[in-house]
Structure formats: C-alpha cells, structure tokens
Design an enzyme around this catalytic site. Sequence first.
Site, PDB file in Angstrom:
ATOM      1  N   ARG A 162       0.801  -1.237   0.000  1.00  0.00           N
ATOM      2  CA  ARG A 162       0.000   0.000   0.000  1.00  0.00           C
ATOM      3  C   ARG A 162       0.835   1.289   0.000  1.00  0.00           C
ATOM      4  NH1 ARG A 162      -2.481  -3.339  -1.441  1.00  0.00           N
ATOM      5  NH2 ARG A 162      -4.303  -4.347  -0.566  1.00  0.00           N
ATOM      6  N   SER A 212     -10.854   0.198   3.299  1.00  0.00           N
ATOM      7  CA  SER A 212     -10.164  -0.159   4.539  1.00  0.00           C
ATOM      8  C   SER A 212      -9.523   1.081   5.143  1.00  0.00           C
ATOM      9  CB  SER A 212      -9.079  -1.193   4.270  1.00  0.00           C
ATOM     10  OG  SER A 212      -9.670  -2.385   3.854  1.00  0.00           O
ATOM     11  N   GLU A 283      -4.531   3.693   6.255  1.00  0.00           N
ATOM     12  CA  GLU A 283      -4.167   3.512   4.848  1.00  0.00           C
ATOM     13  C   GLU A 283      -4.481   4.807   4.075  1.00  0.00           C
ATOM     14  OE1 GLU A 283      -5.594  -0.252   3.141  1.00  0.00           O
ATOM     15  OE2 GLU A 283      -6.086   0.860   1.316  1.00  0.00           O
TER      16      GLU A 283
HETATM   17  C1  LIG Z   1     -15.564   0.642  -1.141  1.00  0.00           C
HETATM   18  C2  LIG Z   1     -14.072   0.739  -1.277  1.00  0.00           C
HETATM   19  C3  LIG Z   1     -13.320  -0.407  -1.461  1.00  0.00           C
HETATM   20  C4  LIG Z   1     -11.918  -0.334  -1.579  1.00  0.00           C
HETATM   21  N1  LIG Z   1     -11.216  -1.479  -1.764  1.00  0.00           N
HETATM   22  C5  LIG Z   1      -9.882  -1.426  -1.884  1.00  0.00           C
HETATM   23  C6  LIG Z   1      -9.107  -2.626  -2.075  1.00  0.00           C
HETATM   24  O1  LIG Z   1      -9.638  -3.725  -2.151  1.00  0.00           O
HETATM   25  N2  LIG Z   1      -7.769  -2.510  -2.197  1.00  0.00           N
HETATM   26  C7  LIG Z   1      -7.130  -1.312  -2.133  1.00  0.00           C
HETATM   27  O2  LIG Z   1      -5.908  -1.272  -2.250  1.00  0.00           O
HETATM   28  N3  LIG Z   1      -7.836  -0.158  -1.945  1.00  0.00           N
HETATM   29  C8  LIG Z   1      -9.177  -0.186  -1.822  1.00  0.00           C
HETATM   30  N4  LIG Z   1      -9.885   0.972  -1.639  1.00  0.00           N
HETATM   31  C9  LIG Z   1      -9.167   2.260  -1.517  1.00  0.00           C
HETATM   32  C10 LIG Z   1      -8.976   3.019  -2.837  1.00  0.00           C
HETATM   33  O3  LIG Z   1     -10.003   2.727  -3.756  1.00  0.00           O
HETATM   34  C11 LIG Z   1      -7.604   2.754  -3.458  1.00  0.00           C
HETATM   35  O4  LIG Z   1      -6.562   3.121  -2.587  1.00  0.00           O
HETATM   36  C12 LIG Z   1      -7.430   3.529  -4.785  1.00  0.00           C
HETATM   37  O5  LIG Z   1      -6.280   3.101  -5.431  1.00  0.00           O
HETATM   38  C13 LIG Z   1      -7.346   5.040  -4.583  1.00  0.00           C
HETATM   39  O6  LIG Z   1      -7.413   5.642  -5.863  1.00  0.00           O
HETATM   40  P1  LIG Z   1      -8.085   7.082  -6.043  1.00  0.00           P
HETATM   41  O7  LIG Z   1      -7.966   7.461  -7.472  1.00  0.00           O
HETATM   42  O8  LIG Z   1      -9.430   7.107  -5.462  1.00  0.00           O
HETATM   43  O9  LIG Z   1      -7.084   7.951  -5.173  1.00  0.00           O
HETATM   44  P2  LIG Z   1      -7.467   9.237  -4.320  1.00  0.00           P
HETATM   45  O10 LIG Z   1      -8.205   8.812  -3.113  1.00  0.00           O
HETATM   46  O11 LIG Z   1      -8.065  10.274  -5.173  1.00  0.00           O
HETATM   47  O12 LIG Z   1      -6.002   9.695  -3.881  1.00  0.00           O
HETATM   48  C14 LIG Z   1      -5.186   8.851  -3.094  1.00  0.00           C
HETATM   49  C15 LIG Z   1      -3.769   9.457  -3.084  1.00  0.00           C
HETATM   50  O13 LIG Z   1      -3.223   9.374  -4.400  1.00  0.00           O
HETATM   51  C16 LIG Z   1      -2.888  10.682  -4.878  1.00  0.00           C
HETATM   52  N5  LIG Z   1      -3.150  10.682  -6.325  1.00  0.00           N
HETATM   53  C17 LIG Z   1      -4.338  10.480  -6.962  1.00  0.00           C
HETATM   54  N6  LIG Z   1      -4.134  10.510  -8.298  1.00  0.00           N
HETATM   55  C18 LIG Z   1      -2.811  10.735  -8.491  1.00  0.00           C
HETATM   56  C19 LIG Z   1      -1.979  10.861  -9.646  1.00  0.00           C
HETATM   57  N7  LIG Z   1      -2.469  10.790 -10.895  1.00  0.00           N
HETATM   58  N8  LIG Z   1      -0.659  11.067  -9.470  1.00  0.00           N
HETATM   59  C20 LIG Z   1      -0.131  11.170  -8.227  1.00  0.00           C
HETATM   60  N9  LIG Z   1      -0.859  11.085  -7.102  1.00  0.00           N
HETATM   61  C21 LIG Z   1      -2.179  10.850  -7.247  1.00  0.00           C
HETATM   62  C22 LIG Z   1      -3.745  11.653  -4.084  1.00  0.00           C
HETATM   63  O14 LIG Z   1      -3.145  12.923  -4.003  1.00  0.00           O
HETATM   64  C23 LIG Z   1      -3.770  10.946  -2.722  1.00  0.00           C
HETATM   65  O15 LIG Z   1      -2.590  11.219  -2.004  1.00  0.00           O
HETATM   66  C24 LIG Z   1     -11.276   0.934  -1.527  1.00  0.00           C
HETATM   67  C25 LIG Z   1     -12.045   2.096  -1.352  1.00  0.00           C
HETATM   68  C26 LIG Z   1     -13.426   2.001  -1.234  1.00  0.00           C
HETATM   69  C27 LIG Z   1     -14.222   3.261  -1.065  1.00  0.00           C
END
Ligand SMILES: Cc1cc2nc3c(=O)[nH]c(=O)nc-3n(C[C@H](O)[C@H](O)[C@H](O)COP(=O)(O)OP(=O)(O)OC[C@H]3O[C@@H](n4cnc5c(N)ncnc54)[C@H](O)[C@@H]3O)c2cc1C
Length: 301
Positions: A162, A212, A283
């Site tokens: 992660r 999570s 996380e």
């Molecule tokens: C219902 C649910 C289930 C989930 N299940 C999982 C799972 O099974 N496994 C898991 O690992 N995660 C899970 N997650 C968490 C999440 O979906 C992941 O961590 C996902 O990868 C985050 O992506 P995001 O685009 O939403 O990032 P964001 O939440 O928008 O951002 C997360 C971080 O990444 C940075 N960021 C975003 N885009 C970029 C970019 N292009 N370049 C540089 N930095 C960037 C942001 O600034 C921030 O620091 C879950 C979340 C939910 C709500």
Amino acid sequence: MEISQNTSLARYTTLKIGGDADQLYHPHTKEELIELVATLERENTPWHLIGGGSNLLVSSAGVKGAVIRTTHLTNIRVLSPGLLEAEAGARLPHLAKQAAKLGLSGLEFAVGIPGTVGGGVIMNAGAHGSSMSAILQSALVLDSLNGQVTEMGADQIEFEYRRCILDPKRHCVLSAKFVLDIAEPEVIEAKTQANEDYRWKTQPIGFANAGSTFKNPRPDRTAGYLLDQAGVKNLRHGNAAVSAIHANFVINLGGATSQEVTDLLREMQATVKEKFGEDLTPEWKTMGEFTSEELKVWEKK
Ligand SMILES: Cc1cc2nc3c(=O)[nH]c(=O)nc-3n(C[C@H](O)[C@H](O)[C@H](O)COP(=O)(O)OP(=O)(O)OC[C@H]3O[C@@H](n4cnc5c(N)ncnc54)[C@H](O)[C@@H]3O)c2cc1C
C-alpha cells in the site's frame, strides 16, 4: 479545462467529506495537466491531486490552493499483445472490465477498487492476492520539482504494501502500462464477476466510506480482525461510525466531519493498542487543513 472557485470537495470523495478547495481544475489531457502544474509551481500556488477520492480524508476546513482532479484523463489503449496503457484518471473497475473484454488477464483483482489508475499506483492498490505492482510495467511520471516527465519502471517505483516511492505532493502519475496475460474473455469475465460479487457480500453497501481504514500491521494479522476482536463495531463519533459489517470500514452516516472521523480513528487505534499492543496506521491519505494533533493519527508508530 474546467475551473471552479471555492468548490466543495465532499462530492468528489467517496466518504462525502471535505470543505472547499480554493480552485478545482479538471484537465482533459496530459499536456493540460503538465502545463497546469508548471503554472501553479511558478506562481507558488500549493496544489493537490485527486483521482477517485476513494482513499482520502479531506479536511472539512477545506484545502488551500488548487486541487487537480484527473478523472477526465481516461484513455485506454492496447499497445501490443498483452500490453495495456491507461491514463491516470481511468477508473479501475472500468479498466478491469475493459481488459476482460479484450481477453487480457491480470486486472481482475481491481474490479472492486473504486479508484483511478493514478491513485492505484500511488497506493499500490491491491485485492484478492494481487496488486498494481504485480502487473505494472512502467508509469509516466511528472516530477514537479524539475518539470521532467519520465517513464519509470516498476523497479524504480519501489512498491511496497500500500505504498511506493512516489510522493503525491511532488509526483504526478500521468499514465501507466500494464503487462497482462492473453486468455479467453469468458474466463477472465467470470473471475472478474466473482471478485465483484465477493465485494457486495463483504463490504458495507449504502453508506459513504473510503474502503479499509487501517493497513494490516502484519500479513498474518489483519487490521479488520484486530479491530473486530477489540470490539470497535459500536464506536461512533458524531456522524462517523465503524461499520457493523466490517470493523476496518468507517462510514459517514450523513454530514460527518473530518474532525469526527479523526477522533473515531484515534479511538479505534487506542482500543486495539490497549487490547493487543498493536499500532495501527491509516491507509488513507489526508488533504487540506489538519491540526498537528489530528495528524498524529497518521504517524507511523
Ligand atoms: C468501497 C471501497 C473499497 C476499496 N477497496 C480497496 C481494495 O480492495 N484494495 C485497495 O488497495 N484499496 C481499496 N480501496 C481504496 C482506494 O479505492 C484505493 O486506494 C485507490 O487506489 C485510490 O485511488 P483514487 O484514485 O481514489 O485515489 P485518491 O483517493 O483520489 O487519492 C489517493 C492518493 O493518491 C494521490 N493521487 C491520486 N491521483 C494521483 C496521480 N495521478 N498522481 C499522483 N498522485 C495521485 C492523491 O493525491 C492521494 O494522495 C477501496 C475504497 C473504497 C471506497
């Protein structure tokens, strides 16, 4: 590129929490994004990236400066047999389904992760025994310190559980290339569907959440197990509560604030520490104005 001023970020996060961003930008191309970051750097304007907002606690007090939302960068293309490229804002569930249709196996794990490719790389998102690091060949990364765009191989990104070496305050993931196996679309689609079905059974439906909350302290001791055994499922601060379905999920019952969520996380940590002596680290990432006391919850112990 669309730009709006003093825009609430609550609607752009899956937790539905977040105050106003001074400016919110929606670039449509990588070039627009690169130019925007260069301009903001030149002007000394603080900037933050948001993808799906699915791993973020945004302060209810808001975010100073610019927030750049990547979700219009959605191109996906096959570069050669088994090599798929996706832009930073492509949604992981959509990407997983597209890959399945194309007969490309390896992204099935991502179908229930409601984030984007950029956020997925930063978080090394994973599930069902796989993760981004297992299939990523390289990522195109903008380094805001020098304005350089570099194709970084998976080994250079130094993935861990992660996390990775890239810093979202400095690096911007523009796109990523995935090495996938060629297989029968029906077989991949069935596996993708099974992973999606599993989600519906094991995660809270109908309440805003950010997946999570805490990382597993060790592979053999999940945060969910520790929290469940510590009896946190009845904890609640204001409108932020621990899910009754999954002890490592925090839900927004409606109108919760970042302060309430932070207080809840602190109590969850303290409860597990007291019962098992284990430290839990969130996380999620934070964005915006938090007090140093609040940020202590995010410190790795
Ligand atoms: C219902 C649910 C289930 C989930 N299940 C999982 C799972 O099974 N496994 C898991 O690992 N995660 C899970 N997650 C968490 C999440 O979906 C992941 O961590 C996902 O990868 C985050 O992506 P995001 O685009 O939403 O990032 P964001 O939440 O928008 O951002 C997360 C971080 O990444 C940075 N960021 C975003 N885009 C970029 C970019 N292009 N370049 C540089 N930095 C960037 C942001 O600034 C921030 O620091 C879950 C979340 C939910 C709500």
